[in-house]
Design a protein around this motif. Structure first.
Motif, short mmCIF file in Angstrom:
data_model
loop_
_atom_site.label_atom_id
_atom_site.label_comp_id
_atom_site.label_asym_id
_atom_site.label_seq_id
_atom_site.Cartn_x
_atom_site.Cartn_y
_atom_site.Cartn_z
N VAL A 99 -0.30 16.40 62.89
CA VAL A 99 -0.89 16.78 64.17
C VAL A 99 -1.95 15.76 64.56
O VAL A 99 -2.91 15.55 63.82
CB VAL A 99 -1.52 18.19 64.09
N GLU A 141 1.70 19.24 58.05
CA GLU A 141 2.47 20.48 57.87
C GLU A 141 3.83 20.14 57.26
O GLU A 141 4.55 19.29 57.78
CB GLU A 141 2.67 21.17 59.22
N LEU A 168 7.48 20.75 56.83
CA LEU A 168 8.52 21.45 57.60
C LEU A 168 9.70 21.83 56.74
O LEU A 168 10.30 22.90 56.93
CB LEU A 168 8.99 20.55 58.76
N VAL A 176 7.88 16.29 57.31
CA VAL A 176 6.52 16.77 57.55
C VAL A 176 6.15 16.46 58.99
O VAL A 176 6.72 15.55 59.63
CB VAL A 176 5.49 16.11 56.60
N HIS A 200 -3.95 16.15 49.51
CA HIS A 200 -2.99 16.18 50.60
C HIS A 200 -1.70 16.85 50.10
O HIS A 200 -1.25 16.54 49.00
CB HIS A 200 -2.67 14.77 51.10
N ARG A 222 2.63 16.46 67.86
CA ARG A 222 3.15 16.58 66.50
C ARG A 222 4.12 15.45 66.25
O ARG A 222 5.11 15.30 66.97
CB ARG A 222 3.84 17.93 66.29
N ASP A 273 -5.35 19.17 56.43
CA ASP A 273 -4.88 20.29 57.26
C ASP A 273 -4.07 19.83 58.46
O ASP A 273 -3.44 20.66 59.14
CB ASP A 273 -6.08 21.12 57.74
N ARG A 274 -4.09 18.53 58.74
CA ARG A 274 -3.30 18.01 59.87
C ARG A 274 -1.84 17.78 59.49
O ARG A 274 -1.03 17.40 60.33
CB ARG A 274 -3.90 16.69 60.37
#
Length: 293
Positions: free
Chosen positions: A270, A258, A260, A267, A200, A279, A255-256
């Motif tokens: 999603v 992200e 920021l 983060v 992760h 989000r 992959d969910r």
């Protein structure tokens, strides 16, 4: 009869462990635990522990009084500290070696659709896919949770206990000692070699400030009780409470997540169900800042 300690007296840890470090004293605690209302008269207690020498039995019983056992009249009752000793024994962590060979579950892999497998060794439960090699959940679990259950039941208990531990720690309460848990997001530059930490991009570090409890939790795992997440998924047929962690892609799918920003660290996770996607933005102290969508 006067014991070595009183319930209101602080003890050094080594002294407290010394007080229960004898098989007769452990047998006394076990006998009280098994008794109705966790209490017995002196004669009943001695009979159940089966020590013929009355003086020897009385000596060991006296060492437990005030801290682990309450003595009122002829009645001896297990105190909270005594219950915690029993809890440690019955958990099996200190003296049992239990293993469960990889066994198929009634759930499929989110990545390849193959049948998932559960296994247990070294006090750690693991749910993974034998075909594609993906590990979806790997977390400590006490041997007591294996006893008397089928593999499917063990996996279900493993799921429920893991999310319970995460939920308490997420609220800054240690699930082991009730101490304060420090929460922060950590990246690959700061986290140790842990399953979640290894794949992760960012995980939540939950670290007790009083005892040795610490945990790396997928950021999505900290959202399991958030009302927006729970409600949206429930309205679209996904009950977060009853869906195993390894079937919740916003928890297990790296992959969910992200990244920021890194300063301050932010983060976005999603979360999707059906045609709904949102989000959830989480800050460095693992607080939800916003929910969009």
């Amino acid at each position: 009869m006067t014991g070595e300690s009183t319930d209101g007296e602080n003890l050094e840890p080594e002294r407290a462990f010394h007080l229960v470090g004898h098989e007769i004293r452990v047998d006394i605690l076990l006998a009280l635990w098994r008794a109705p209302e966790h209490a017995l008269a002196f004669s009943e207690l001695r009979d159940r522990v089966d020590v013929r020498d009355s003086g020897r039995f009385t000596y060991h019983l006296s060492k437990l009084e005030g801290r682990f056992v309450r003595h009122e009249g002829d009645r001896y009752e297990l105190l909270y500290a005594g219950h915690r000793v029993i809890d440690a024994i019955r958990s099996g962590v200190f003296h049992e070696t239990t293993e469960v060979e990889p066994t198929g579950l009634a759930q499929s892999c989110l990545d390849c659709g193959s049948t998932l497998a559960f296994e247990y060794a070294g006090h750690v439960g693991t749910v993974s896919c034998p075909d594609c090699g993906t590990t979806f959940l790997e977390y400590p679990f006490d041997p007591g949770g294996v006893d008397g259950r089928s593999v499917e039941e063990v996996a279900a208990a493993f799921d429920r206990r893991t999310r319970h531990v995460w939920a308490l720690a997420r609220e800054a309460v240690c699930p082991v000692c009730s101490g304060t848990v420090a929460k922060r997001l950590v990246t690959s530059a700061t986290k140790s070699e842990d399953h979640y930490a290894s794949h992760h991009p960012v995980v939540a570090s939950l670290d007790c400030q009083r005892c040795s409890f610490f945990s790396y939790v997928p950021v999505g795992g900290t959202l399991l009780a958030h009302p927006a997440v729970v409600n949206v998924l429930y309205e679209r047929g996904v009950d977060v409470r009853k869906t195993p962690l390894w079937r919740l892609d916003f928890v297990v799918d790296a992959d969910r997540v992200e990244v920021l920003s890194t300063d301050p660290r932010r983060v976005a996770v999603v979360v999707s169900a059906g045609d709904e996607t949102m989000r959830v933005v989480v800050d460095d102290e693992v607080n939800v800042l916003s929910v969009d969508g």
